[in-house]
Design an enzyme around this catalytic site. Sequence first.
Site, PDB file in Angstrom:
ATOM      1  N   ASN A   1     -25.525   9.170  10.276  1.00 18.07           N
ATOM      2  CA  ASN A   1     -24.762   9.839   9.205  1.00 18.07           C
ATOM      3  C   ASN A   1     -25.644  10.141   8.006  1.00 18.07           C
ATOM      4  O   ASN A   1     -25.530  11.207   7.393  1.00 18.07           O
ATOM      5  CB  ASN A   1     -23.555   8.992   8.789  1.00 18.07           C
TER       6      ASN A   1
ATOM      7  N   HIS B   1     -15.333   6.171   8.058  1.00 21.56           N
ATOM      8  CA  HIS B   1     -14.805   5.157   8.977  1.00 21.56           C
ATOM      9  C   HIS B   1     -14.431   5.833  10.300  1.00 21.56           C
ATOM     10  O   HIS B   1     -13.791   6.886  10.299  1.00 21.56           O
ATOM     11  CB  HIS B   1     -13.582   4.479   8.357  1.00 21.56           C
TER      12      HIS B   1
ATOM     13  N   MET C   1     -22.613  -2.466   6.367  1.00 26.53           N
ATOM     14  CA  MET C   1     -21.726  -3.456   6.991  1.00 26.53           C
ATOM     15  C   MET C   1     -21.293  -4.575   6.046  1.00 26.53           C
ATOM     16  O   MET C   1     -20.991  -5.680   6.493  1.00 26.53           O
ATOM     17  CB  MET C   1     -22.395  -4.041   8.236  1.00 26.53           C
TER      18      MET C   1
END
Length: 222
Positions: free
Chosen positions: A33, A130, A111
């Site tokens: 990403n 998400h 995370m």
Amino acid sequence: MRAVRLSENRFKTMDEGSKKIRLGVLGSGKGSNFAAIADACAAGSVPAEVALVLSDVEGAGILEKAKARGIEARCLPPGRYRTRLEEAAERAYVEALQAAGVEWVALAGFMRILHRTFLEAFPGRVVNIHPSLLPAFPGLEAWRQALEYGVKVTGVTVHLVDQGVDTGPIVAQEAVRVEDEDTPETLHARIQEVEHRLYPAALADLISGRLEIRGRRVVRRG
Ligand code: GRF
């Protein structure tokens, strides 16, 4: 209800000057990403430049991908907790980002849950992606949760970050069908294809000031 323009006058938008908005990216993993965001910035479709990449994981792919693009990238130790940053570490992340002139922060597979110190330093300007249609399947490995639950449609959500886990106002969503033959890996791969398109597009909308927040709803400015 008062409509709050995201990217209100305390933030620079592109038409207010030639200087690009400086974006910080945080990630713990392979950084696909991040790569999509950095490439969209370089191509001009996101009106920003990635100023700094931070990771809590030494040698994470995201750091290598950033360095390969000539973008400053560092691992900052998270401290002794597993799911969040220690208070001093959270301050160190904020200081590094502020020293790099960062105004918006994109979480890309980071995370750890961020708390007050971080969120108050970048109010309304921390964004996350998400891999499900929130509020379904928050938390870890959302594609696996979706498969195990048996839903026929899952997807991708881009949202603003608040103090909860995957609970902030939703900026963009896109559905992904679950096929009978899917494994966690094939489903996650199709979700990631959508992520790489949806995240840069949502960041472009946010950073350009095209959106406003009304309560929990993030909508296009009229
Ligand atoms: C993505 O699936 C993202 O939705 C989730 O973590 C994963 C990160 O992947 N938050 P990558 O490191 O960007 O490839």
